[in-house]
Design a protein around this motif. Structure first.
Motif, mmCIF file in Angstrom:
data_model
loop_
_atom_site.group_PDB
_atom_site.id
_atom_site.type_symbol
_atom_site.label_atom_id
_atom_site.label_comp_id
_atom_site.label_asym_id
_atom_site.label_seq_id
_atom_site.Cartn_x
_atom_site.Cartn_y
_atom_site.Cartn_z
ATOM 1 N N ASP A 186 -7.881 1.058 7.635
ATOM 2 C CA ASP A 186 -8.077 0.044 6.586
ATOM 3 C C ASP A 186 -8.071 -1.364 6.962
ATOM 4 N N ALA A 213 -1.402 7.678 -7.326
ATOM 5 C CA ALA A 213 -2.411 8.359 -6.293
ATOM 6 C C ALA A 213 -3.789 8.453 -7.147
ATOM 7 N N ILE A 217 -5.103 12.548 1.580
ATOM 8 C CA ILE A 217 -5.231 11.540 2.729
ATOM 9 C C ILE A 217 -6.066 12.006 3.733
ATOM 10 N N LEU A 233 4.219 18.045 -3.618
ATOM 11 C CA LEU A 233 3.617 16.983 -3.962
ATOM 12 C C LEU A 233 3.264 15.965 -2.880
ATOM 13 N N LEU A 251 -3.856 6.501 -2.524
ATOM 14 C CA LEU A 251 -3.119 7.719 -1.710
ATOM 15 C C LEU A 251 -1.935 7.566 -0.915
ATOM 16 N N LEU A 252 -2.283 6.632 0.146
ATOM 17 C CA LEU A 252 -1.359 6.010 0.964
ATOM 18 C C LEU A 252 -0.312 5.363 0.319
ATOM 19 N N ARG A 256 -8.814 4.498 -1.825
ATOM 20 C CA ARG A 256 -8.185 5.461 -1.227
ATOM 21 C C ARG A 256 -6.625 4.810 -0.807
ATOM 22 N N ARG A 257 -6.496 3.798 -0.752
ATOM 23 C CA ARG A 257 -5.003 3.177 -0.282
ATOM 24 C C ARG A 257 -4.203 3.574 -1.174
ATOM 25 N N TYR A 290 -9.237 9.835 4.649
ATOM 26 C CA TYR A 290 -9.233 9.073 6.017
ATOM 27 C C TYR A 290 -9.567 9.963 7.153
ATOM 28 N N ALA A 303 1.184 5.682 -2.725
ATOM 29 C CA ALA A 303 1.673 6.992 -3.402
ATOM 30 C C ALA A 303 2.667 7.705 -2.320
ATOM 31 N N PHE A 304 1.941 7.843 -1.088
ATOM 32 C CA PHE A 304 2.755 8.844 -0.134
ATOM 33 C C PHE A 304 3.886 7.874 0.218
ATOM 34 N N TYR A 309 4.536 9.111 -8.612
ATOM 35 C CA TYR A 309 3.633 9.134 -7.468
ATOM 36 C C TYR A 309 2.256 9.636 -7.787
ATOM 37 N N VAL A 310 2.208 10.622 -8.798
ATOM 38 C CA VAL A 310 0.904 11.185 -9.182
ATOM 39 C C VAL A 310 -0.006 9.808 -9.680
ATOM 40 N N LEU A 353 -0.451 15.199 -1.056
ATOM 41 C CA LEU A 353 -1.062 13.834 -0.947
ATOM 42 C C LEU A 353 -1.656 13.678 0.330
#
Lengths: 507, 121, 497
Positions: free
Chosen positions: B118, C154, B102, B94, C162-163, C159-160, B106, C165-166, C150-151, B98
């Motif tokens: 950002d 995300a 990302i 996972l 994703l960040l 798009r943040r 980005y 979630a990571f 997490y999913v 991700l």
């Protein structure tokens, strides 16, 4: 049906009626006559309900209603004792008068957001009733907070930056003091006494030492920010940005009186008169209240804005009630309780007058009022009566409260306090009667433009130079009624003391 | 001498601690997200080792009941760690997925660069 | 019938787990939603039945696969976790009707079925943590729920997301690994993983090996602390909540951290309680200290946020501080306050996040200034927001007051005035951040974004109103919240030596 009219259910009705009104009013958002009709009907119904409770209280059978036990030992419950009865009567009766006045004022002014105004007003009244009839500290606190929150939209009615910042101050100070001081005091009381139910003789009697009592009394006195004990008074002048009917009912009657009423009720039923005066924990509050009385009067004298002067006058007059409670004697409490009633009627008259002047002439500063007595004789006459009542001159209601307070102070040996009361009365004369003097005896200033709206010629008989130019009838009648009330209260003193006697005796 | 003996006796635990600290260090110190995930995996691996070490009894056999054997290894930690490994793989998968997203969004997998991007918005 | 009722503990977890698989197979959003709705509305009835059984009788012990405890995995339901199960499943059910439209507007269409799959998976994981009586099984469920979380995060539009979630993945995995490390240590000294069994065996083990036991406790507290965002381990939370889809923020805020708190309570009182006399350890002082720091730092940070979801997230940090304060106080009233706030905060925060979600649905943003004047456009939604906000402050007449009352009583019992003052002072900061938003929403001129917005659709409005009504209801009738919390606290405190 008859079951619903039992006194116990009527207690609940006194909160439900305004709340229902608050729900119904928005329905008639665009039909102002119906909307104001609902307000008036609710006010009359409420007033009738509250008056119907009086015989039971007088007969020593206080109606009560336990709604639900929220936590072990803490319930949402109502019980009407004499002090609360008196406060409830005053507030509910004045709501009718004030509603009529509001209609006149708001319409004459074409104010926006009138629906919100009437809704919040109704909620505020429901909260006031809750405060008046609370059986325990929790219920009292609940409605106390609700009162703060429901009046916030009223204070910020104009929605401009000045009223918003005043509203913020209002909310933060009242919520802040109640959460930081009042709530801990309630919790501490609960821990010490094991209950929050009000009981004659005081639930803390014999359960706390003098130091604890001093701390608790301070927490209560300052925690109840609505009592406007200095130095936590400054929200009150700030709240004067609200429309005048709001200042009149809420900041002369409901909100501030709820504050001092809470103080009196807590001294009476939480501390207990004898246990408090016996411990000596009250002495500091006596002196603080005295200082407030004189100090606020002095500040009032220095204010040139009419409403600001009245606001500081209120701060000073509220301290009389706190003084009465702080003395913790029967006479003191009686004086304080009378002051709640007398000052309410007197001060609402003065605010009504200030509003009427504003509607008719758009004048807010005292120096602009020269000669206004000639164009607004009824208003200024009422102003005179209200002022005299607040000063405490017979045959007006205010006489009695001052009398009992001075008596109580002398009895308790606080001669300085007696002196201070006299000084304050003189200051009252100076800051209130000077306005009346200007209005009647000085010639109008030439630079004063008449901004009257012209829609309010209630008494246009063209007698004086320039003619009588009063505010609309819906404004003049209420203020005449309350002025009359000041006189009536003077003669009704026996009935009022009969109502209060059991409470003042500490039974 | 004694120190060496303690070291030798607890060799697996020393490795456990080393792997744990190394993994954690990588996670914290590296900005590259792939490296972070690698660090995370190393960190998890140290725990696998912690469970397995005491479960292996010297001279013990697999726990199949047979009169010929008296000493068995403890099967439970092995099973537990099998589960933990599955969980670890899922996490890693996972995490990598991700990172791919990302990277798409980005154009980089470096945390500092991403924060900088950002910040510009 | 009895056959089914005997299997209820298993069904509580198996239903959503199977549902998740089915939802994934459905591929399309609407049927997956219908399935999720059906399952999530069944779960509260199951947990209700379990709660009823535990309230009227002894704790339920369910042997998974028929293996005897402590060798097999045991599902053990007592008052405390039945309460948590009820909370999680009810919130999960109430929130779901909101999801359909919100998800449709915030998430790409091809991912809708996956969303519901993950939602159910997350629910299964959370319920599993709450119901299991096995320390390692709890880890597995913790990871199931975390991976799903997490999913879900995300899936956010930005798009943040994703960040975030990571970052949450990294922190969450470290937390879970530390937890499993702690469990490993106590397994080494006791040879058992069954929580009930552990609580008695740890007494002996602690006498022989005090350090590994304490180290185990420390690892578990820190590991769980990461998952529940105890200050200063909260840094992942604001981003995760801010960028997740609206429903997810509400769901996570109401359930995920709460279940982690449950785990903390279970371990510190239920598992270690007998052995190491948790309340006498300095770790409680540490928790109290960190809780107070969380209350203030979280609230103060919330004041400065312009993104309202972020603001609510920081507020969560602060409110979690109240809950852990109750845990740290470790006395009857304090623990009751902590447990009752678990439920009360879940209800209030869910209402707040959903109300914001409705705003996002209507006007596409939840920046403070964009929302000015929205109160007149969406009066019901924003009234609910205000009511739930008052709940956060702890105004009397709302659920928040009840929690604070118990916490204050608990504080007076141990720490005296300073703790009580800290509680009320931090609620004052809540007045600032809630008041600020309410003022902008109701008393400002309408912003261009708000023009033309209308009240949220019924399916979104109802959950919000139900939660707001619950905020008020549980401020007066506390039998279901404080009543059960009191019993749970009695049980936990009674289990200490």
């Amino acid at each position: 049906m008859t079951a619903l009219l039992r006194p116990d259910c009527l207690v609940l009705a006194s909160m439900i009626i305004p709340l229902v009104a608050a729900l119904v009013i928005p329905v008639f958002h665009n039909r102002s006559n119906l909307r104001e009709g609902v307000t008036l009907i609710a006010a009359v119904l409420l007033c009738a309900t509250v008056w119907s409770l009086l015989p039971g209280v007088m007969a020593g059978k206080p109606p009560s209603y336990d709604v639900v036990e929220v936590l072990p030992g803490v319930a949402l419950a109502f019980k009407i004792e004499p002090l609360g009865m008196l406060f409830g009567l005053i507030a509910s009766t004045l709501w009718i008068v004030n509603s009529v006045y509001s209609i006149g004022y708001m319409r004459a002014h074409n104010e926006p957001r009138q629906t919100t105004y009437y809704v919040c007003f109704a909620i505020a009244l429901a909260s006031t009733m809750g405060v008046a009839f609370a059986k325990n500290l929790f219920t009292l606190f609940l409605f106390y907070e609700l009162l703060t929150i429901s009046t916030y939209p009223l204070v910020t009615h104009n929605r401009d930056s000045k009223s918003m910042s005043s509203g913020r101050l209002y909310l933060m100070l009242l919520l802040g003091t109640s959460m930081l001081l009042f709530l801990p005091a309630i919790i501490a009381t609960f821990v010490l006494a094991g209950t929050t139910d009000f009981a004659p003789g005081g639930i803390l009697a014999g359960k706390a030492g003098t130091t604890t009592l001093i701390v608790l009394l301070a927490l209560f006195a300052f925690g109840i920010g609505k009592a406007a004990v200095m130095p936590l008074h400054f929200w009150l002048p700030a709240a004067m940005v609200a429309p005048t009917p709001v200042s009149a009912l809420l900041h002369a009657v409901a909100v501030v009186k709820a504050g001092v009423f809470c103080v009196a009720k807590i001294v009476l039923y939480v501390f207990g008169l004898d246990s408090l005066s016996g411990s000596g924990a009250n002495v500091w509050l006596v002196y603080l209240a005295t200082a407030c009385i004189v100090g606020a009067s002095l500040i009032a004298l220095s204010r040139g804005n009419l409403k600001a002067r009245l606001a500081y006058s209120t701060v000073s007059q509220l301290a009389y009630v706190v003084l009465g409670a702080a003395l913790a004697t029967s006479a003191g409490l009686l004086g304080g309780a009378l002051q709640i009633a007398m000052h309410a009627v007197g001060k609402i008259t003065l605010f009504f007058c200030a509003g009427a002047i504003y509607i008719a002439t758009h004048k807010t500063e005292i120096k602009q009022l020269d000669g206004i007595g000639r164009t607004m004789p009824f208003t200024m006459l009422a102003f005179l009566i209200g002022s005299l009542s607040i000063i405490g001159i017979p045959p007006l209601g205010g006489t009695w409260s001052k009398w009992y307070l001075a008596l109580a102070a002398a009895d308790a040996g606080f001669l300085i306090v007696v002196g201070a009361l006299m000084v304050s009365s003189l200051l009252n004369v100076a800051y209130l009667l000077s306005i009346v003097g200007r209005a009647f005896f000085l010639p109008p200033r030439p630079d004063d433009d008449d901004h009257g709206h012209g829609n309010g010629h209630g008494h246009a008989n063209g007698h004086a130079e320039g003619g009588i130019h009063e505010a609309p009838l819906a404004c003049v009648i209420p203020l005449s009624l309350t002025a009359l009330g000041c006189i009536v209260l003077f003669f009704q003193i026996d009935n009022i003391t009969a109502l209060l006697a059991p409470a003042a005796a500490g039974k | 001498m004694q120190a060496i003996q303690v070291f030798a006796e607890h060799y697996n635990y020393v490795v456990t601690i080393f792997l744990m600290m190394a993994g954690l260090y990588i996670v914290i110190a590296r900005g590259n997200m792939i490296k972070k995930l690698i660090g995370l995996s190393i960190f998890q691996t140290s725990v696998y080792l912690l469970y397995i070490t005491p479960a292996k009894i010297i001279g013990g056999t697999a726990p199949i009941l047979d009169p010929a054997f008296k000493v068995y290894s403890n099967p439970l930690p092995h099973v537990l760690i099998l589960t933990a490994i599955v969980v670890g793989v899922a996490t890693l998968a996972l995490g990598l997925a991700l990172v791919v997203r990302i990277k798409e969004a980005y154009g980089t997998v470096d945390e500092d660069e991403i924060f900088a991007k950002d910040g510009e918005q | 019938m009895t056959a089914i009722s005997a299997q209820l503990p298993a069904l509580q977890v198996v239903l959503p787990l199977l549902g998740a698989v089915l939802a994934a197979l459905m591929r399309r959003g609407t049927p997956a939603f219908a399935l999720t709705l059906a399952i999530s509305w069944t779960l509260p009835f199951i947990s209700g039945a379990l709660l009823y059984q535990t309230l009227t009788g002894d704790p339920i012990s369910y042997r998974l696969g028929g293996w005897e405890p402590p060798f097999g995995i045991e599902y053990r339901v007592d008052v405390l976790n039945a309460f948590v199960l009820m909370l999680v499943s009810s919130v999960g059910a109430v929130i779901l009707p909101f999801a359909h439209r919100s998800v449709a507007s915030e998430i790409d269409e091809d991912k809708h079925a996956w969303f519901y799959c993950m939602y159910l998976l997350c629910l299964a994981g959370l319920l599993g943590i709450a119901i299991t009586g096995d320390a390692f099984n709890a880890f597995v469920f913790l990871e199931i729920s975390s991976l799903a979380t997490y999913v879900l995060i995300a899936l956010g539009r930005d798009r943040r997301a994703l960040l975030s979630a990571f970052q949450y993945l990294i922190v969450g995995t470290i937390g879970a690994t530390l937890y499993v490390l702690g469990v490993g240590l106590i397994y080494l000294v006791t040879g058992t993983l069954n929580m009930h069994d552990l609580s008695t065996r740890l007494v002996e083990a602690y006498a022989v090996y005090p350090q590994p036991v304490l180290a185990g406790l420390a690892f578990i507290v820190v590991g769980v602390g990461l998952k529940l965002a105890l200050f200063p381990m909260h840094v992942w939370l604001p981003n995760a909540y801010a960028y997740a889809p609206s429903v997810v923020s509400a769901f996570l805020a109401a359930t995920a951290t709460k279940v982690a708190v449950y785990l903390l309570i279970r371990f510190s009182f239920g598992v270690f309680g007998k052995a190491v006399a948790f309340p006498t350890l300095t770790v409680t002082d540490l928790i109290v200290g960190l809780s107070i720091a969380a209350m203030f730092v979280g609230a103060a940070a919330a004041v400065y946020q312009t993104d309202l979801k972020r603001m609510l997230a920081y507020s969560s940090v602060s409110q979690i501080g109240y809950i852990t304060l109750g845990v740290g106080l470790a006395n009857q009233a304090g623990l009751t306050g902590g447990i009752v706030h678990l439920a009360n905060h879940a209800i209030m925060k869910a209402a707040l996040f959903l109300a914001l979600g409705a705003a996002v649905y209507r006007i596409g943003t939840c920046k403070l200034n964009d929302l000015s004047g929205i109160g007149r456009r969406m009066p019901l939604t924003m009234t609910a927001f205000a009511i739930a906000g008052f709940g956060l402050i702890g105004t009397p007449g709302t659920a928040g007051f009840i929690s604070k009352w118990y916490l204050a009583l608990g504080s007076l019992e141990v720490g005296g005035w300073p703790l009580l003052l800290a509680i009320v002072a931090s609620s004052m900061i809540a007045v600032v951040y809630v008041g600020r938003v309410v003022e902008v929403m109701w008393f400002r001129e309408e912003s261009p974004h708000v023009k033309g917005a209308s009240e949220a659709p019924l399916a979104m409005l109802l959950p919000i109103l139900v939660l707001a009504a619950a905020t008020v209801y549980f401020g007066f009738d506390t039998r279901a919240t404080a009543g059960i919390a009191t019993r749970a606290a009695e049980m936990l405190i009674g289990g200490l030596r």
